[in-house]
Design a protein around this motif. Sequence first.
Motif, PDB file in Angstrom:
ATOM      1  N   HIS A   1     -10.753  -7.687   4.929  1.00 44.68           N
ATOM      2  CA  HIS A   1      -9.999  -8.913   5.165  1.00 44.68           C
ATOM      3  C   HIS A   1     -10.402 -10.021   4.205  1.00 44.68           C
ATOM      4  CE1 HIS A   1      -7.783  -8.462   9.218  1.00 44.68           C
ATOM      5  NE2 HIS A   1      -7.771  -7.333   8.545  1.00 44.68           N
ATOM      6  N   SER A   2     -11.655 -10.061   3.793  1.00 46.75           N
ATOM      7  CA  SER A   2     -12.063 -11.054   2.800  1.00 46.75           C
ATOM      8  C   SER A   2     -11.391 -10.791   1.458  1.00 46.75           C
ATOM      9  CB  SER A   2     -13.581 -11.032   2.616  1.00 46.75           C
ATOM     10  OG  SER A   2     -14.208 -11.444   3.805  1.00 46.75           O
ATOM     11  N   ALA A   3     -11.202  -9.512   1.126  1.00 46.87           N
ATOM     12  CA  ALA A   3     -10.571  -9.167  -0.144  1.00 46.87           C
ATOM     13  C   ALA A   3      -9.134  -9.653  -0.224  1.00 46.87           C
ATOM     14  CB  ALA A   3     -10.626  -7.652  -0.354  1.00 46.87           C
ATOM     15  N   ILE A   4      -8.453  -9.752   0.901  1.00 46.49           N
ATOM     16  CA  ILE A   4      -7.058 -10.214   0.887  1.00 46.49           C
ATOM     17  C   ILE A   4      -6.928 -11.627   1.464  1.00 46.49           C
ATOM     18  CG2 ILE A   4      -6.058  -7.907   0.882  1.00 46.49           C
ATOM     19  CD1 ILE A   4      -5.595  -8.207   3.911  1.00 46.49           C
TER      20      ILE A   4
ATOM     21  N   TYR B   1       6.076  -3.766  -9.430  1.00 45.56           N
ATOM     22  CA  TYR B   1       4.648  -3.977  -9.187  1.00 45.56           C
ATOM     23  C   TYR B   1       4.434  -4.844  -7.949  1.00 45.56           C
ATOM     24  CZ  TYR B   1      -0.026  -5.915  -9.796  1.00 45.56           C
ATOM     25  OH  TYR B   1      -1.318  -6.323  -9.591  1.00 45.56           O
ATOM     26  N   TRP B   2       5.183  -5.918  -7.824  1.00 38.62           N
ATOM     27  CA  TRP B   2       5.004  -6.822  -6.681  1.00 38.62           C
ATOM     28  C   TRP B   2       5.244  -6.104  -5.357  1.00 38.62           C
ATOM     29  CZ3 TRP B   2       8.543 -10.712  -9.544  1.00 38.62           C
ATOM     30  CH2 TRP B   2       7.812 -11.368 -10.527  1.00 38.62           C
ATOM     31  N   VAL B   3       6.297  -5.310  -5.303  1.00 34.10           N
ATOM     32  CA  VAL B   3       6.606  -4.590  -4.062  1.00 34.10           C
ATOM     33  C   VAL B   3       5.524  -3.536  -3.769  1.00 34.10           C
ATOM     34  CG1 VAL B   3       8.236  -3.004  -2.979  1.00 34.10           C
ATOM     35  CG2 VAL B   3       9.089  -5.008  -4.198  1.00 34.10           C
ATOM     36  N   ALA B   4       5.169  -2.769  -4.788  1.00 36.17           N
ATOM     37  CA  ALA B   4       4.169  -1.711  -4.591  1.00 36.17           C
ATOM     38  C   ALA B   4       2.807  -2.293  -4.224  1.00 36.17           C
ATOM     39  CB  ALA B   4       4.064  -0.854  -5.852  1.00 36.17           C
ATOM     40  N   GLN B   5       2.395  -3.335  -4.923  1.00 35.54           N
ATOM     41  CA  GLN B   5       1.084  -3.926  -4.655  1.00 35.54           C
ATOM     42  C   GLN B   5       1.080  -4.629  -3.298  1.00 35.54           C
ATOM     43  OE1 GLN B   5      -1.636  -2.964  -5.672  1.00 35.54           O
ATOM     44  NE2 GLN B   5      -2.164  -4.075  -7.524  1.00 35.54           N
ATOM     45  N   GLY B   6       2.174  -5.261  -2.938  1.00 37.17           N
ATOM     46  CA  GLY B   6       2.270  -5.880  -1.615  1.00 37.17           C
ATOM     47  C   GLY B   6       2.149  -4.853  -0.502  1.00 37.17           C
ATOM     48  N   THR B   7       2.752  -3.691  -0.717  1.00 35.00           N
ATOM     49  CA  THR B   7       2.642  -2.612   0.265  1.00 35.00           C
ATOM     50  C   THR B   7       1.206  -2.138   0.380  1.00 35.00           C
ATOM     51  OG1 THR B   7       4.908  -1.924  -0.218  1.00 35.00           O
ATOM     52  CG2 THR B   7       3.468  -0.305   0.853  1.00 35.00           C
ATOM     53  N   MET B   8       0.524  -2.019  -0.734  1.00 37.13           N
ATOM     54  CA  MET B   8      -0.863  -1.546  -0.703  1.00 37.13           C
ATOM     55  C   MET B   8      -1.793  -2.598  -0.076  1.00 37.13           C
ATOM     56  SD  MET B   8      -0.576   1.457  -1.503  1.00 37.13           S
ATOM     57  CE  MET B   8      -2.284   1.762  -1.173  1.00 37.13           C
ATOM     58  N   PHE B   9      -1.541  -3.865  -0.330  1.00 37.99           N
ATOM     59  CA  PHE B   9      -2.363  -4.893   0.323  1.00 37.99           C
ATOM     60  C   PHE B   9      -2.086  -4.919   1.822  1.00 37.99           C
ATOM     61  CE2 PHE B   9      -2.924  -7.129  -3.912  1.00 37.99           C
ATOM     62  CZ  PHE B   9      -4.243  -6.754  -4.019  1.00 37.99           C
ATOM     63  N   TRP B  10      -0.873  -4.583   2.216  1.00 36.72           N
ATOM     64  CA  TRP B  10      -0.585  -4.457   3.646  1.00 36.72           C
ATOM     65  C   TRP B  10      -1.400  -3.312   4.232  1.00 36.72           C
ATOM     66  CZ3 TRP B  10       1.057  -7.274   7.394  1.00 36.72           C
ATOM     67  CH2 TRP B  10       1.371  -6.680   8.605  1.00 36.72           C
ATOM     68  N   ALA B  11      -1.541  -2.223   3.472  1.00 40.80           N
ATOM     69  CA  ALA B  11      -2.352  -1.087   3.931  1.00 40.80           C
ATOM     70  C   ALA B  11      -3.814  -1.513   4.112  1.00 40.80           C
ATOM     71  CB  ALA B  11      -2.257   0.071   2.945  1.00 40.80           C
ATOM     72  N   ILE B  12      -4.315  -2.356   3.220  1.00 41.56           N
ATOM     73  CA  ILE B  12      -5.684  -2.879   3.355  1.00 41.56           C
ATOM     74  C   ILE B  12      -5.783  -3.727   4.615  1.00 41.56           C
ATOM     75  CG2 ILE B  12      -7.376  -4.455   2.313  1.00 41.56           C
ATOM     76  CD1 ILE B  12      -7.299  -1.764   0.931  1.00 41.56           C
ATOM     77  N   PHE B  13      -4.765  -4.535   4.876  1.00 43.45           N
ATOM     78  CA  PHE B  13      -4.764  -5.334   6.090  1.00 43.45           C
ATOM     79  C   PHE B  13      -4.809  -4.450   7.330  1.00 43.45           C
ATOM     80  CE2 PHE B  13      -2.426  -7.036   9.684  1.00 43.45           C
ATOM     81  CZ  PHE B  13      -3.162  -8.169   9.962  1.00 43.45           C
ATOM     82  N   VAL B  14      -4.008  -3.393   7.334  1.00 45.92           N
ATOM     83  CA  VAL B  14      -3.947  -2.502   8.497  1.00 45.92           C
ATOM     84  C   VAL B  14      -5.300  -1.841   8.738  1.00 45.92           C
ATOM     85  CG1 VAL B  14      -2.918  -0.376   9.373  1.00 45.92           C
ATOM     86  CG2 VAL B  14      -1.469  -2.134   8.373  1.00 45.92           C
ATOM     87  N   LEU B  15      -5.967  -1.405   7.680  1.00 43.84           N
ATOM     88  CA  LEU B  15      -7.293  -0.795   7.847  1.00 43.84           C
ATOM     89  C   LEU B  15      -8.289  -1.811   8.412  1.00 43.84           C
ATOM     90  CD1 LEU B  15      -7.520   1.327   4.592  1.00 43.84           C
ATOM     91  CD2 LEU B  15      -7.395   2.181   6.941  1.00 43.84           C
ATOM     92  N   GLY B  16      -8.261  -3.040   7.904  1.00 40.10           N
ATOM     93  CA  GLY B  16      -9.134  -4.078   8.449  1.00 40.10           C
ATOM     94  C   GLY B  16      -8.796  -4.415   9.889  1.00 40.10           C
ATOM     95  N   HIS B  17      -7.516  -4.409  10.204  1.00 34.36           N
ATOM     96  CA  HIS B  17      -7.063  -4.675  11.563  1.00 34.36           C
ATOM     97  C   HIS B  17      -7.552  -3.578  12.514  1.00 34.36           C
ATOM     98  CE1 HIS B  17      -4.295  -6.498  14.469  1.00 34.36           C
ATOM     99  NE2 HIS B  17      -3.955  -5.275  14.823  1.00 34.36           N
ATOM    100  N   ASP B  18      -7.496  -2.339  12.048  1.00 34.96           N
ATOM    101  CA  ASP B  18      -8.025  -1.229  12.855  1.00 34.96           C
ATOM    102  C   ASP B  18      -9.517  -1.388  13.095  1.00 34.96           C
ATOM    103  OD1 ASP B  18      -5.554  -0.095  13.048  1.00 34.96           O
ATOM    104  OD2 ASP B  18      -5.894   1.425  11.503  1.00 34.96           O
ATOM    105  N   CYS B  19     -10.229  -1.928  12.124  1.00 37.40           N
ATOM    106  CA  CYS B  19     -11.660  -2.198  12.319  1.00 37.40           C
ATOM    107  C   CYS B  19     -11.866  -3.180  13.468  1.00 37.40           C
ATOM    108  CB  CYS B  19     -12.284  -2.773  11.045  1.00 37.40           C
ATOM    109  SG  CYS B  19     -12.427  -1.604   9.701  1.00 37.40           S
ATOM    110  N   GLY B  20     -11.018  -4.193  13.520  1.00 38.66           N
ATOM    111  CA  GLY B  20     -11.126  -5.189  14.582  1.00 38.66           C
ATOM    112  C   GLY B  20     -10.880  -4.612  15.962  1.00 38.66           C
TER     113      GLY B  20
END
Length: 83
Positions: free
Chosen positions: A74-77, A36-55
Amino acid sequence: NPWRSLGYVLRDILVISSLVAIAVLFKNCSWVWPVYWVAQGTMFWAIFVLGHDCGHGSFSDIPNLNSIVGHILHSAILVPYHG
């Protein structure tokens, strides 16, 4: 395409929610948590990347949509959207 980008956000949120549901369902199994930790960490990284693309403005052609979605993601993470 903003609809495609928002689809990626929705997909990632659905995967994150599914991982939480699976973790709650198997909460007494000790092997579930490292997976779970590895999978969820990967998905939160995906959220970061989408927010980064917004920037960078590559999320959509609409600057206000980039700003709103970037702030929300970015606020969510707990990562600042503006430095």
